[in-house]
Structures are given as structure tokens and as C-alpha cells.
Write a protein that holds these residues in place. Structure first.
Motif, PDB file in Angstrom:
ATOM      1  N   LYS A 194      -8.149 -42.585  24.747  1.00 31.40           N
ATOM      2  CA  LYS A 194      -7.565 -42.546  26.083  1.00 31.40           C
ATOM      3  C   LYS A 194      -8.631 -42.647  27.165  1.00 31.40           C
ATOM      4  N   ASN A 204     -13.861 -16.848  19.099  1.00 26.71           N
ATOM      5  CA  ASN A 204     -12.436 -16.942  19.389  1.00 26.71           C
ATOM      6  C   ASN A 204     -12.217 -18.047  20.417  1.00 26.71           C
ATOM      7  N   PRO A 205     -11.427 -19.075  20.066  1.00 26.61           N
ATOM      8  CA  PRO A 205     -11.274 -20.220  20.972  1.00 26.61           C
ATOM      9  C   PRO A 205     -10.647 -19.860  22.307  1.00 26.61           C
ATOM     10  N   ARG A 206     -10.011 -18.695  22.407  1.00 31.56           N
ATOM     11  CA  ARG A 206      -9.347 -18.329  23.654  1.00 31.56           C
ATOM     12  C   ARG A 206     -10.166 -17.380  24.514  1.00 31.56           C
ATOM     13  N   THR A 258     -13.873 -16.512  26.592  1.00 32.97           N
ATOM     14  CA  THR A 258     -15.022 -17.186  27.197  1.00 32.97           C
ATOM     15  C   THR A 258     -16.315 -16.704  26.548  1.00 32.97           C
ATOM     16  N   PHE A 292     -18.744 -18.649  31.727  1.00 37.75           N
ATOM     17  CA  PHE A 292     -17.290 -18.699  31.658  1.00 37.75           C
ATOM     18  C   PHE A 292     -16.793 -20.006  31.076  1.00 37.75           C
ATOM     19  N   PHE A 315     -15.479 -22.048  27.612  1.00 39.28           N
ATOM     20  CA  PHE A 315     -14.806 -21.745  26.352  1.00 39.28           C
ATOM     21  C   PHE A 315     -15.573 -22.419  25.218  1.00 39.28           C
ATOM     22  N   LEU A 368      -9.822 -19.587  35.477  1.00 40.84           N
ATOM     23  CA  LEU A 368      -9.839 -20.149  34.127  1.00 40.84           C
ATOM     24  C   LEU A 368      -8.423 -20.343  33.610  1.00 40.84           C
ATOM     25  N   ARG A 371      -6.931 -23.307  35.175  1.00 42.08           N
ATOM     26  CA  ARG A 371      -7.466 -24.542  34.615  1.00 42.08           C
ATOM     27  C   ARG A 371      -6.811 -24.849  33.264  1.00 42.08           C
ATOM     28  N   LYS A 404      -4.446 -28.059  32.123  1.00 42.88           N
ATOM     29  CA  LYS A 404      -4.719 -28.914  30.959  1.00 42.88           C
ATOM     30  C   LYS A 404      -3.483 -28.971  30.059  1.00 42.88           C
ATOM     31  N   GLU A 428       2.998 -35.323  29.165  1.00 47.77           N
ATOM     32  CA  GLU A 428       2.969 -36.613  28.492  1.00 47.77           C
ATOM     33  C   GLU A 428       4.267 -36.868  27.735  1.00 47.77           C
ATOM     34  N   ASN A 486      -4.085 -15.668  19.536  1.00 49.86           N
ATOM     35  CA  ASN A 486      -4.079 -16.951  18.843  1.00 49.86           C
ATOM     36  C   ASN A 486      -2.746 -17.248  18.168  1.00 49.86           C
ATOM     37  N   PRO A 488       0.769 -18.748  21.362  1.00 51.57           N
ATOM     38  CA  PRO A 488       1.323 -20.074  21.682  1.00 51.57           C
ATOM     39  C   PRO A 488       2.492 -20.431  20.781  1.00 51.57           C
ATOM     40  N   LYS A 518       0.193 -37.179  19.884  1.00 53.92           N
ATOM     41  CA  LYS A 518      -0.119 -38.606  19.776  1.00 53.92           C
ATOM     42  C   LYS A 518      -1.524 -38.809  20.321  1.00 53.92           C
ATOM     43  N   ARG A 519      -2.240 -39.730  19.689  1.00 52.66           N
ATOM     44  CA  ARG A 519      -3.596 -39.954  20.159  1.00 52.66           C
ATOM     45  C   ARG A 519      -3.615 -40.791  21.413  1.00 52.66           C
TER      46      ARG A 519
END
Lengths: 347, 335, 375
Positions: free
Chosen positions: A32, B112-114, B116, B157, B159, C41, C44, C48, C55, C285, C288, C374-375
């Protein structure tokens, strides 16, 4: 049977003849955000009976080169230019049907991590049989198939009867041997081995590499090794290509490259590889990070990290040029690179 | 002899192989089977061996991620000695958690991906309720500078997915060092990194160990990395330490047949170098209820049935000065 | 050896000095308070995720439909205070309003067109002297749509549009209660089962199996038979049965995958308690995926409400299910399309709002689950 079960796959070529030629290959992935230039203007020649190494860090395009050779790049990857000539025939423009006939029969591949992708519910032999059914020129009956798989297993150092066992009954080394047997199943002229020993312990790695070397010698096979492990490449290959950010930056005899690398990246890469032999030395770190291939730096792609970079390097892209002895380097200032890799002080 | 910072005595980890829910287990996997070593202040001990030899299990026991099933681990804590395998006191546990830290193998999975970078690095302070928020911020900034992630405020800050592999591992190092530990277990901290980044991370760890007087237990399968990082190396095979010596001594004069096989199997980045042949038989065996004989007996090229096959696994003995080997057939050398 | 005396309070150690680069680097001062940074944050990451969500056309359609209903729900009290308020309240109130639209009918022996003809017997209730062939004036309920009642009136003479808008609030309220209870229970149960494993896991999961086996609608009908269920009680019951059943099992497997990640070990080494690990590392985690199931939960709750109201088992002033139920009780359910305003507005509202939440859930699935992207 017209085709011998395990044969010397000479294909009418003698050792040292040109088998596979890659000319100015360009392969990019469409995303993309734009094109990722994964393989940019890569050229090399593979000779009959030769072991060639492609070495570089993750994301340098070495696996993309391999996949392009088989035209198995991901769906969003496009070969945008160049030729891949196998025995003189260009594989880039041919149809998918025709390509399928060359895959496995002429060029086969040991995929990275393939040893962990055996289907656990089928016997190993049955899974190899599937490949034979698909690619072997004539239909083999049960006994012939068993015989052939048994021969292949013997070739890679496995017990012939191991074909009746399930993947979980194999150790990691045995699974990788079986993967190699599968890659050999249709007498290819070229095997591409992508990180063939990466997940294995050193002792098993040593055994697999020895086995591959033996097969290469016995069958006069050409093998392209792809690895991030410089030591493995040093051990098994005759000639080596060093890749950086989708470009071939240095290509030549393995001995030459390892004793006196001429490209600053190759030199730094070797200087930063620890070894258990030789004096204990301080290793030179390579500063910075590999570039973003969506927007590679102008000029030489290595210039932001290169200690020898000049204004020319930042503007003009250096071509891969001959510096004698079948040794090619893509660098404007290769003469400034110190000879030898024992740089830095001894600790 | 100075006081050891960490001393491991007959450390043991057995896993029951459960046959049924209602019957207690009769079979045990001897993952770590009575090992002894000590690590001095500021020293880095390498623990090497093939996968499944028990090196990671050992490391995880030392940071109390796994329960110890036998033996003891003594930790020097400002003049006092704590047996970390039998901590019951809450304050002791708190002190232990700031004395001993760990750096994990996978920089992609160990954050942890969530959360910072700040959350990740400050976590030991937050959960142990050390300092005030401004204190923590200052400390995190200081550590980010220390591990080379500058300017600190631009990293604080972010991720994890906004960092490269090398940067993540630097964050992991910062997290381990924020409580000023005296002992850090590093489990293959560089094996997932590319060669060029690997060296800078290893250099950073060496530099910090030197300045902060941290002791490392450095777990790796890569002998070349162990040589770069460690003062001494212990070689493990099926839950036992088979050889322990100063790094150069071990690499230059390996005594145990397994160490010799392991060393000769390591590829060398020099095409002109001829490796000695790898003398070893068969594949690695299971460590379920091992037979009372040398663990390496089945694969040993020099094993003698009348000695190695009939006696229990050989003890780790000092065969040469500071060079410990567990083998009946290695002769004691004069000092 | 246990320590005899209490250890001193731990403090942050002195700055580490003597390292190149750290001497002249000033320790940075963070000019903004932490919560402001966190808010930024959050904003943001919302942007995203919104990009990913947007989409997907399907999700936007769902969101659009939900927005329309939300506008309806908000508009109702406003209308009641203005155009439908005051003296008009008696006409437009969704529950106690009444408006008999007077219309002319032809008296006949046998009715063929109920909107313009009336049977002799019925006509004599209004006018005792009515004869076949007369045209008499008769208050009509249900009345067909007119400028006065855009969607007509119901069999009791109440404004259908007002009922429809008023019921939207109940639908949202019920959906939210059910979804929140579902997510709360499922996330907690799933995470705790996954984190502690062993006996706790086995026990919670067997309970979940049992609840999963219970047929939801018959149970609600039985409960409704014993006592009248309030709307919020229905939400809680659906939430518990849903949350402790299937959703808990799904979230447990997600939590299981999270709780073996090295970052959980890292937090343990940092000294985090079990609850810290569960609430700071495992649950964030899993959330979601929880929100995804929350959307599907709303869909289910709205449909269930319609079913239960239809059977008259719910103590609710007015709802879409009740609107259809009244039409049925007065014998208009199978009358055909001539009284469409009694069936379609409520029926379609249930369908559209339930479907809209489902579509939003599907679109969120793609945000949450990168493999579907989808890519």
C-alpha cells in the motif's frame, strides 16, 4: 524404468559449465505504501557442480532471490526485469504451466523451516510420494515409489524404512534430512537450500552440512546456500555473494571474500562475526540499521552506515564491477577497505 | 577467595511424567540433575549446550520462574546470603526481585505490545512501588541514555512495534537494569538479532557489567558468542555440567569428550580452517529416569564399559587448575 | 536463610555515572504530565485502528445504521418535549397516548376491504340504526399512515412512529447491558482460567460447558413464567449465560496464548503479582477480542428481547417485540400487508439494528485479527 532412480543429474553438462545465469534481476513487492525493492539488479552465474552462497542479514533479499528463481515469490511480488536462464532458457517470460514443469525437476528448494512443516498425520514417505506423483515425469507404481524414496533416504543418511514413520517420530536432524530427500526426489540440477541448518544444534548442523557436501559431490549437484550465518557459508561454498538491502554488493571466490573482503559492508560483517578459533579480539560493531526498502537511500544503499562513504557514494550508485580474479565489488572506494578482517585490538 | 555472588548447590529440576490423573507419577524427566557452580561479583559465566540440555531450565530456576525441586541457590545480598529457592518472606522476595533480573531471548515477544517503552522499563519500579512517578521518569530516561536509545524522550513513549529488534533488546536490558540488580540471567539475548546488531548489544552488555559490577549467567548455544561474552564457560549435557573452565582454557584445551565434539562441530568463518573431525555417536537421548551411568556413555567415542558403564555419572572434579571435568577417563593433570 | 531484620525501604539508586554519553546528557525533564501523554497515545492508536476499520465498507454501513437508530433514540425525548409535547402528549405518548382517527366507512354484510368497509354488527356499536350501504363515521384503530401519524397507529390507537423511536432506547440499553456483562464476565473468567490453569481452569471450563449446554430461549421462557423480567435483568441474564458460556471459552484460549508469552514472564521477574500480570498483561491483550464478542452479544440481546416481548414475558413499557406482540394479540399478525405499519417498522428495526452490530463486529474482527486483513 527409463529414468534411473538416483542419477547423476548432469543434464549433459560437465562440471564447471554454466548452468544457471541470473541477469539484472529486479523483483519488488507491491504494498500500500509503494514498491518494496527486495531484489534490485542482481546478477550471478551458477556453474555445474558448484556450491554458491548468498549471505546477508534478514531483509537483504537473499530469500527473495531464491523464490524468484522458482517464481514462487509472494502474490504481491513482481519480477519487473532481468532474466533467469536455466541451461540457456529464460524462465521469466514462460507460462505458469511450463514453469511448474521446471520446478522440482530442474530447480528445487529446501525452504526455511521446512523441517517443521511436515504434516503430522501422514507418514513421511507418503508426503514425499505426493511430490513424486506431482512432478515425476512418469507414473511410478507402489513398489517403484517405495524403492525410490528408500534410495533417497539412504542418500541423505536415513534408514530406508524410516519412510513408514510419522514426522513426530523423527528428531529435528532427521526431519531436515527428509526435507532434503524430498528436494532431491526429482533429480533436480539445482537445489536451493534456504537456511538449511538454522534451527539445528551444532552437532546436527555439522552432520547435515557434511551430508549436503557429500550429495553435491556424489551427484555433481549445484547448490545455492542461503544463510545469515557467515561461518556456514564459509564452510560449504565455493563462491559467495554478499547481499545488502536487495543489492549484490560483493561476489567472488569464497576464500577471497573471507580472507580479504573488499566491500565495506562485507568487511564489517566479517569483522563483527565472533569465532572460536584465532585470537580473542574486539569485534567492530556495525552502526545503524538496514535501510527501509520502500525508500532506499540515494546513491549506494550502504552509504549511511559506511565509514568510507564520500559525497560520490551519496549521489551515485556504484555498479558491481570486476576487480580481477572473478571478484566483483559494488563500491567506489573499495581500495580504502583494509585487507584482512582481524581489525580491532586483541582483547 | 572472595564471596561468590551466586552459588548453586546440587540444583535439581525434575518434571513428573504423568501417566494418569489419579496415579502419582513414577517417571521423572531429569531436566537439571544436580549441578554446582558459583559466579563471582562482576563475573560472567556462560552456560552452553544443545537444546534440551537444561540450560534454560537452570536460568529460569535462578530467577524463580520455575520451582526448584532440589538443591539450593544462594544469593549474596549486601553482606547477607539468601537461599532463593526457599524464600517465604515477602520482603525477601521483594529484595530478590531487585537483586536478580533476566533478559529474554525474543525481543519481539518479551515486550507487551500494548505498553509503551516507559511502561516496560519502569515496570519493576511500578510493581515494587519504588520511587515517585517523576523519580521513575528520570530513572527511565537515564537508563535509555545508558543503553544508547537517545534522545530518551523520543523513545520513551513508543510502542514495541515502532522499534527495531536491536532497539527492543536494548529496552529489555534497560528494564533488567533499572532496579540496580547484582545478578542478571541472560537467556540467548542476541540469538534472534542480526550479526551487525548483535555485536553492539553484546558490547553494551559487557560495558554495563563492567561499570555496574553486574554478574551474568549467559545462556547460549553459540560457543563463539559465549567466548566473546564470558569469563568462564560451563558446558551442559542432559542436565549435568560436564565441563567448567575459564573461557580460553576451555576452548583451547577441552578435556571432556563431549566438549571436544561440540567445539569441533562449530563452523568457523574462515574457509581455510580445517576443523577436527566431530567424534560423537548417535543422537541426543531422553532424560527420563536416566540409567545409573555416565549420561554421555551412549554417544561417547572413548567410553569404557568397565568404567563408565557401571558407575554413576562421574562427579565434576578439578582436573587442572580451575578446570573442572566430569569424566572418569580424563586424567588429573599436575598443577 | 531468612532475614531477621526488616530490609530497608528500597529506593531508586543514585544516577549511574562514568559512562560515556551519560555525563553531558542532561537527564530529560518530561514537560507534560503522564496522563496527557497517554491520552495522546490512545488517540493515535484509535486513529490507526479507525483507519483499518474504515477500510471495510461493511463496518461503515453497520456504523451508519447504528447512528440512525441512535439519532432516533435521542430525537424521541426532544420531540416529546416539543412537537409531541404539551397538549399533543395525550396523542403521541408511546404508552398512554390515544388518538382515534375518524374516518368514513361503508357498512357491508361481509368485509372485503377493512380500511373502507365495516361489518353491520360492528357498525351498530357506533350507530344503532346503521344499515347496509350506509356511510358512517367511525374512529379507526389501527389507522393507516397519515400526515398526523407518519407510521399510522397501533390497534390501541397509539402512534407507531413514537413507539418505534421510544423503543430504540430500550434496545440500546438492553444491548449495552448484555454486552458489558458478557465482556466483563467472559474476560475475567477466561483470563483467570487461562492464567491459573490446573484445577481453576478445569472447574471454570466445565461450568462454561454446562452453561453452553443450556438452551437459552426455553430457559428465559421458564424464568419469565415465574416472574416478570425487567429489561436490565434480561440484559444481565443474557450477559451471564453468554459470558460464562461460549465467549468465556473463546477468550480463555486467547488468554492462554497470551499468558505463555515471554512478556508475562518478564513482568513476573520484574516482581509483578498475579493480579498485576492478569490485569496489566493478559487482559489488555484479550480485550480487543472481547470487544468483538461484545458486538455479537448486542446482536443476540436485541433479537432475544424481541422474542421474549413477543411472548409477553418481559416487563417493559414499550419495545419492538411488544409492538409486534400487540399486533398479534389483536389478530393483525397474519392479516397480510394491508396493516404493514403494525409489523414492518418494528420488525425491520430489530433486523437492522441487530444486523448493524453484527456487521460492525465483523469489521472489528479484521482490525483485531491481522490474519483476516487484506493486504
Amino acid at each position: 524404468m527409463t529414468t534411473p532412480l538416483v542419477e547423476d543429474s548432469t543434464g549433459g553438462l560437465k562440471t564447471g559449465d554454466t548452468l544457471l545465469e541470473v541477469d539484472n534481476l529486479i523483483m519488488r513487492y507491491k504494498t500500500k505504501q509503494g514498491y518494496v525493492s527486495a531484489v534490485e539488479d542482481v546478477s550471478f552465474v551458477l556453474h555445474k557442480g558448484e556450491a554458491l552462497g548468498l549471505v546477508g542479514e534478514s531483509g537483504c533479499g537473499k530469500t527473495s532471490v531464491a523464490l524468484s528463481l522458482l517464481r514462487l515469490q509472494a502474490d504481491n511480488g513482481e519480477i519487473l526485469g532481468g532474466e533467469i536462464r536455466l541451461g540457456g532458457k529464460d524462465l521469466v517470460p514462460i507460462s505458469e504451466d511450463e514453469m511448474r514443469r521446471h520446478r522440482w525437476n530442474d530447480v528445487s528448494m529446501v525452504f526455511q523451516g521446512a523441517m517443521n512443516s511436515w504434516n503430522p498425520v501422514y507418514r513421511v514417505g507418503d508426503q514425499i510420494k505426493e511430490a513424486l506423483d506431482l512432478h515425476w515425469p512418469e507414473r511410478l507404481n507402489r513398489a517403484e515409489t517405495r524403492q525410490r524414496i528408500g534410495d533417497l533416504f539412504a542418500l541423505v543418511g536415513l534408514d530406508s524404512d524410516a519412510q513408514d514413520r510419522y514426522p513426530h517420530e523423527f528428531s529435528g536432524g532427521m526431519r531436515q534430512r527428509a526435507v532434503i530427500a524430498m528436494a532431491l526426489s526429482c533429480n533436480p540440477q539445482v537445489i536451493i537450500a534456504d537456511e538449511p541448518t538454522t534451527a539445528l544444534d551444532v552437532i546436527v548442523q555439522d552432520q547435515i552440512l557434511k551430508e549436503l557436501k557429500k550429495i553435491q559431490a556424489d551427484l555433481n549437484m549445484s547448490i545455492i546456500y542461503i544463510s545469515h550465518d557467515i561461518a556456514v557459508i564459509a564452510e560449504v561454498t565455493d563462491r559467495t555473494g554478499v547481499m545488502y538491502a536487495g543489492k549484490m554488493v560483493e561476489f567472488g571466490d569464497t576464500g577471497d571474500i573471507f580472507s580479504a573482503p573488499r566491500h565495506p559492508y562485507a568487511w564489517l560483517l566479517l569483522s563483527s562475526t565472533p569465532s572460536i578459533v584465532g585470537p580473542r579480539r574486539k569485534l567492530a560493531p556495525l552502526e545503524g540499521e538496514p535501510p527501509n526498502l520502500l525508500d532506499p537511500p540515494s546513491g549506494c544503499r550502504f552509504n549511511p552506515r559506511c565509514p568510507f562513504a564520500t559525497d560520490q557514494c551519496r549521489v551515485e550508485e556504484p555498479p558491481l564491477r570486476d576487480i580481477g580474479d572473478d571478484h566483483q565489488v559494488a563500491c567506489w572506494n573499495y581500495e580504502q577497505v583494509p585487507v584482512g578482517i582481524t581489525s580491532g585490538s586483541v582483547v | 577467595m572472595t564471596e561468590a555472588r551466586v552459588e548453586v548447590k546440587d540444583l535439581e529440576k525434575r518434571y513428573p511424567v504423568q501417566k494418569s490423573v489419579f496415579r502419582s507419577a513414577k517417571d521423572f524427566i531429569h531436566a537439571v540433575d544436580g549441578i554446582n557452580f558459583r559466579i563471582d561479583p562482576g563475573e560472567s559465566l556462560g552456560l552452553v549446550g544443545e537444546s534440551g540440555c537444561g540450560k534454560t531450565t537452570t536460568g529460569r530456576m535462578l530467577v524463580k520462574l520455575l520451582e526448584v525441586t532440589g538443591g539450593e541457590v544462594l544469593l549474596q545480598d549486601s553482606g547477607e546470603v539468601i537461599d532463593i529457592s526457599h524464600i517465604t518472606d515477602k520482603d525477601d522476595l521483594k529484595r530478590f526481585r531487585s537483586d536478580v533480573q533476566m533478559i529474554f531471548q525474543d525481543p519481539f515477544e518479551s515486550m507487551n505490545p500494548r505498553r509503551t517503552v516507559y511502561d516496560t522499563i519502569a515496570e519493576p519500579l511500578t510493581v515494587q512501588r519504588i520511587g515517585t512517578v517523576p523519580d521513575r521518569e528520570a530513572k527511565v530516561a537515564e537508563l535509555l541514555n545508558l543503553v544508547g536509545l537517545t534522545p530518551a524522550e523520543s523513545f520513551m513513549f513508543r510502542f514495541p512495534h515502532e522499534l527495531s529488534g536491536g532497539q527492543r533488546q536494548r529496552v529489555a536490558i534497560a528494564r533488567a537494569l533499572i532496579v540496580d540488580p547484582t545478578f542478571v540471567v541472560a537467556d540467548e539475548p542476541t540469538s534472534m538479532l542480526d550479526v551487525s546488531i548483535r555485536i553492539s548489544v553484546m558490547d553494551l552488555m559487557l560495558k554495563l557489567a563492567d561499570r555496574l559490577n553486574v554478574s551474568y549467567l549467559y545462556i547460549t548455544h553459540d560457543l563463539a558468542v559465549a567466548r566473546y561474552m564470558c569469563d568462564r564457560i560451563a558446558v551442559m549435557y542432559l542436565g549435568k555440567i560436564v565441563e567448567l573452565a575459564d573461557t580460553e582454557d576451555l576452548l583451547g584445551h577441552p578435556m571432556h569428550p563431549y566438549t571436544r565434539a561440540l567445539l569441533s562441530a562449530v563452523p568457523v568463518p574462515d574457509p581455510s580452517y580445517q576443523r577436527p573431525p566431530v567424534e560423537i555417536k548417535g543422537g541426543i537421548s531422553k532424560s527420563i529416569n536416566p540409567e545409573p551411568r555416565c549420561r554421555f556413555y551412549d554417544r561417547c567415542p572413548i567410553a569404557r564399559e568397565d568404567i563408565c558403564g557401571v558407575q554413576d555419572h562421574p562427579p565434576l572434579e578439578e582436573k587442572a587448575p580451575n578446570h573442572w571435568v566430569a569424566c572418569y577417563l580424563v586424567d588429573k593433570q599436575p598443577a | 536463610m531468612a532475614l531477621e531484620q526488616k530490609p530497608p525501604d528500597l529506593e531508586i539508586g543514585p544516577p549511574i555515572t562514568g559512562l560515556e554519553g551519560s555525563d553531558d546528557e542532561p537527564i530529560i525533564a518530561i514537560t507534560e504530565p503522564l496522563w496527557r501523554i497517554r491520552l495522546r497515545l490512545l488517540w493515535r492508536s484509535f486513529k490507526k485502528n479507525w483507519g483499518l476499520f474504515a477500510e471495510n465498507r461493511i463496518g461503515l454501513v453497520g456504523l451508519f445504521v447504528i447512528a440512525i437508530f441512535a439519532v432516533m433514540a435521542i430525537a424521541h425525548p426532544i420531540l416529546m418535549a416539543t412537537a409531541w409535547g404539551g397538549d399533543n402528549r395525550e396523542i403521541y405518548d408511546p404508552v398512554i397516548g390515544y388518538d382515534a382517527v375518524v374516518k368514513e366507512f361503508t357498512v357491508v354484510e361481509e368485509v372485503t376491504d377493512p380500511l373502507s368497509e365495516i361489518e353491520l354488527i360492528d357498525a351498530r356499536f357506533t350507530n344503532i340504526n346503521a344499515q347496509v350501504g350506509d356511510v358512517i363515521e367511525q374512529p379507526q384503530q389501527p389507522a393507516s399512515p397519515s400526515s398526523r401519524h407518519l407510521l399510522g397507529t397501533d390497534p390501541l390507537g397509539r402512534d407507531v412512529l413514537s413507539q418505534l423511536m421510544f423503543s430504540t432506547r430500550a434496545a440500546f440499553f438492553l444491548g449495552m447491558v448484555a454486552a458489558l456483562v458478557t465482556v466483563f464476565i467472559a474476560t475475567t473468567v477466561g483470563s483467570i482460567a487461562a492464567f491459573f490453569r490446573g484445577f481453576v481452569d478445569a472447574f471454570l471450563m466445565r461450568v462454561a460447558d454446562l452453561i453452553l449446554l443450556m438452551p437459552l430461549i426455553p430457559i428465559l421462557i421458564v424464568i419469565g413464567g415465574f416472574w416478570t423480567i425487567e429489561l436490565w435483568q434480561l440484559g444481565v441474564i443474557i450477559g451471564i449465560l453468554n459470558g460464562f458460556g461460549g465467549v468465556a471459552i473463546v477468550l480463555r484460549s486467547q488468554a492462554l496464548a497470551v499468558s505463555v508469552k515471554p512478556f508475562v514472564d518478564a513482568a513476573r521477574v520484574a516482581g509483578g503479582s498475579r493480579w498485576h500480570l492478569i490485569f496489566r498483561h493478559v487482559i489488555p491483550n484479550v480485550l480487543p477480542l472481547s470487544f468483538l464478542y461484545m458486538m455479537f452479544g448486542v446482536t443476540e440481546a436485541i433479537s432475544l428481547e424481541a422474542i421474549l416481548s413477543f411472548f409477553g414475558l418481559l416487563n417493559v413499557e414499550m419495545s419492538w417485540g411488544l409492538m409486534i406482540s400487540i399486533a398479534q394479540a389483536e389478530g393483525y399478525l397474519l392479516r397480510g400487508l394491508d396493516v404493514w405499519w403494525l409489523l414492518f417498522p418494528a420488525g425491520l428495526a430489530v433486523t437492522f439494528l441487530a444486523a448493524a452490530f453484527f456487521l460492525v463486529g465483523r469489521a472489528m474482527d479484521e482490525v483485531v485479527n491481522p490474519r483476516l486483513r487484506k493486504r
